[in-house]
Scaffold this motif. Structure first.
Motif, short mmCIF file in Angstrom:
data_model
loop_
_atom_site.label_atom_id
_atom_site.label_comp_id
_atom_site.label_asym_id
_atom_site.label_seq_id
_atom_site.Cartn_x
_atom_site.Cartn_y
_atom_site.Cartn_z
N PRO A 54 0.83 -1.21 0.00
CA PRO A 54 0.00 0.00 0.00
C PRO A 54 0.87 1.26 0.00
N ALA A 55 0.49 2.25 -0.79
CA ALA A 55 1.30 3.46 -0.94
C ALA A 55 1.57 4.15 0.39
N ARG A 56 0.61 4.10 1.29
CA ARG A 56 0.77 4.80 2.57
C ARG A 56 1.88 4.19 3.43
N SER A 57 2.26 2.94 3.13
CA SER A 57 3.28 2.27 3.93
C SER A 57 4.67 2.30 3.29
N HIS A 58 4.79 2.86 2.08
CA HIS A 58 6.06 2.79 1.35
C HIS A 58 7.22 3.40 2.12
N ARG A 59 6.99 4.55 2.74
CA ARG A 59 8.09 5.21 3.45
C ARG A 59 8.66 4.32 4.55
N TRP A 60 7.76 3.66 5.28
CA TRP A 60 8.21 2.84 6.41
C TRP A 60 9.00 1.63 5.94
#
Length: 451
Positions: A425-431
């Protein structure tokens, strides 16, 4: 929520696998150990930091700062930048970031130790280059010098690969780019270009959004530790571009698909003469062809690609080297060396702990989403390529011809796994990107890797 839980569990299990691979050698469990029938000195040289080939060495270098900036900068802003850049810039920026990341990680070990002298050590290709005074004779007599314990045997890395690998460095020397620095620059440039090839392939097979999502993951993948500097980085780059051209031809994304398919075939044919293990790249090529809109299109791509690959085989055969003869002899050479003392009972599973180190826990989380039945039925190209790369590594592992050092040897396949982060999911990419960066930095600063 269920998918997120599955990804976290997969990452935790992968972390446990890595922990077990590092801890088991300290338990002295008989043959479930990295090295047997060896002296304390040999264990220190070849298995001190198993499953990674290297030595424990807590250290920093002038590459530490740039690596931290590039790694965490990409984790924080990479996904947003990849979404906003004009598409034509995405492959170039991905390649540039990958190159900067790889070079910075190498510089953690210092200019000479980490970069310029990496390919000049005792068993590397450059040590053999001065002995090649007659290229046609070297190719013609190549197979006769593969086995060890005979006069004029090739050194370890030369004997373990087809002649294309040695010829590359001989040709570099002939055009005035001899020595460790130029060889390192060449390998890093070609190796990191695989990042660009992967995003190009992802866009052709799966569309713009998935390709942009993959870009940060392939740009700052932990695989960079072994791309800079090893010849296997060069092999990975060649194979990646061969598959990229095949994808472009398969999906009709170019004006002359037959010519582009032939170009892909030439690169893949050359790759097989760089590394015997790249025979398994056929699995990834089949995955690409499987995405063709029709059987007729697949055949129109396959035929020129196979013909071009056979041209490479034919040229080497006419020059006096038959690939299958070399492959048979290199298996004998493999068991003449340290491989006989590396128990399969440990390396059969510890190899995959090395893979986890090479791709990062964030990528492991992404790989869980490659097993998406709906995407596979829809012939999603990137899903198929990730699965094909996994299958290739399983085949290599079961062959018992890949015991240890797979963080380097399997680069042509692990670089494709790094793109699996795009499935998250895009919202988790940074992590997940940050976790990959932390893992790469920790490993590179705690272990002085042999490559």
């Amino acid at each position: 929520m269920k998918s997120a839980r599955r990804e976290v569990i997969a990452a935790l299990l992968a972390a446990l696998l890595v922990t077990a691979a590092f801890v088991v050698p300290q338990l002295h469990l008989g043959i479930v150990t990295p090295l047997i029938h060896s002296t304390a000195r040999q264990i220190q040289m070849y298995a001190e930091a198993a499953p990674i080939f290297g030595w424990w060495d807590v250290h920093m270098g002038w590459g530490t700062g740039p690596a931290i900036v590039i790694g965490f900068g990409t984790a924080l802003w990479g996904p947003a930048v990849a979404r906003r850049l004009p598409w034509r810039a995405v492959p170039w920026v991905t390649w540039a970031v990958s190159g900067g990341w790889a070079f910075s990680l190498a510089m953690v070990d210092g200019w000479r130790r980490g970069f310029a002298d990496r390919l000049t050590t005792t068993n590397e290709y450059l040590r053999q280059v001065p002995s090649v005074t007659d290229i046609p004779y070297a190719v013609r007599s190549f197979s006769s010098r593969i086995l060890d314990f005979q006069p004029h045997s090739w050194i370890t890395h030369v004997s373990g690969h087809p002649p294309g690998a040695l010829l590359t460095f001989v040709w570099l020397d002939r055009i005035g780019l001899g020595g460790g620095m130029w060889a390192a620059i060449f390998c890093v440039l070609i190796g990191t270009s695989a990042a660009a090839a992967i995003v190009v392939t992802a866009r052709v097979l799966c569309g713009d959004d998935l390709a942009r999502a993959a870009a940060p993951f392939v740009a700052v993948a932990p695989t960079a530790i072994w791309i800079a500097v090893s010849a296997d980085g060069y092999f990975a780059g060649v194979a990646a571009w061969g598959l990229a051209l095949l994808a472009l031809a398969t999906r009709g994304a170019v004006r002359l698909p037959a010519l582009v398919a032939a170009g892909g075939g030439l690169l893949l044919g050359w790759a097989v003469f760089l590394n015997y293990g790249l025979g398994l790249i056929a699995l990834l090529a089949v995955a690409v062809l499987f995405t063709a809109p029709t059987v007729r299109t697949a055949l129109r791509t396959l035929v020129p690609a196979v013909v071009a690959a056979l041209v490479v085989v034919g040229v080497f055969a006419l020059a006096g080297f038959w690939w299958f003869d070399g492959y048979t002899l290199v298996q004998q050479r493999y068991w003449q060396g340290i491989a006989a003392n590396r128990p399969f009972q440990y390396w059969s599973w510890a190899n995959f702990a090395s893979v986890v180190c090479a791709i990062g826990l964030g990528t492991v989380a992404g790989v869980t989403r490659a097993f998406d039945v709906r995407a596979i039925k829809a012939r999603s190209g990137l899903h198929l390529l990730v699965l094909a790369a996994l299958l290739a590594m399983i085949c290599a592992d079961l062959s018992m011809l890949s015991k240890a050092e797979v963080e380097r040897i399997w680069l042509p396949y692990t670089v494709w796994l790094t793109a699996a982060g795009a499935f998250l999911p895009a919202r988790s990419h940074r992590w997940w990107l940050a976790l990959n960066v932390v893992g790469a930095l920790a490993l590179n600063h705690l272990i002085f890797t042999n490559w």
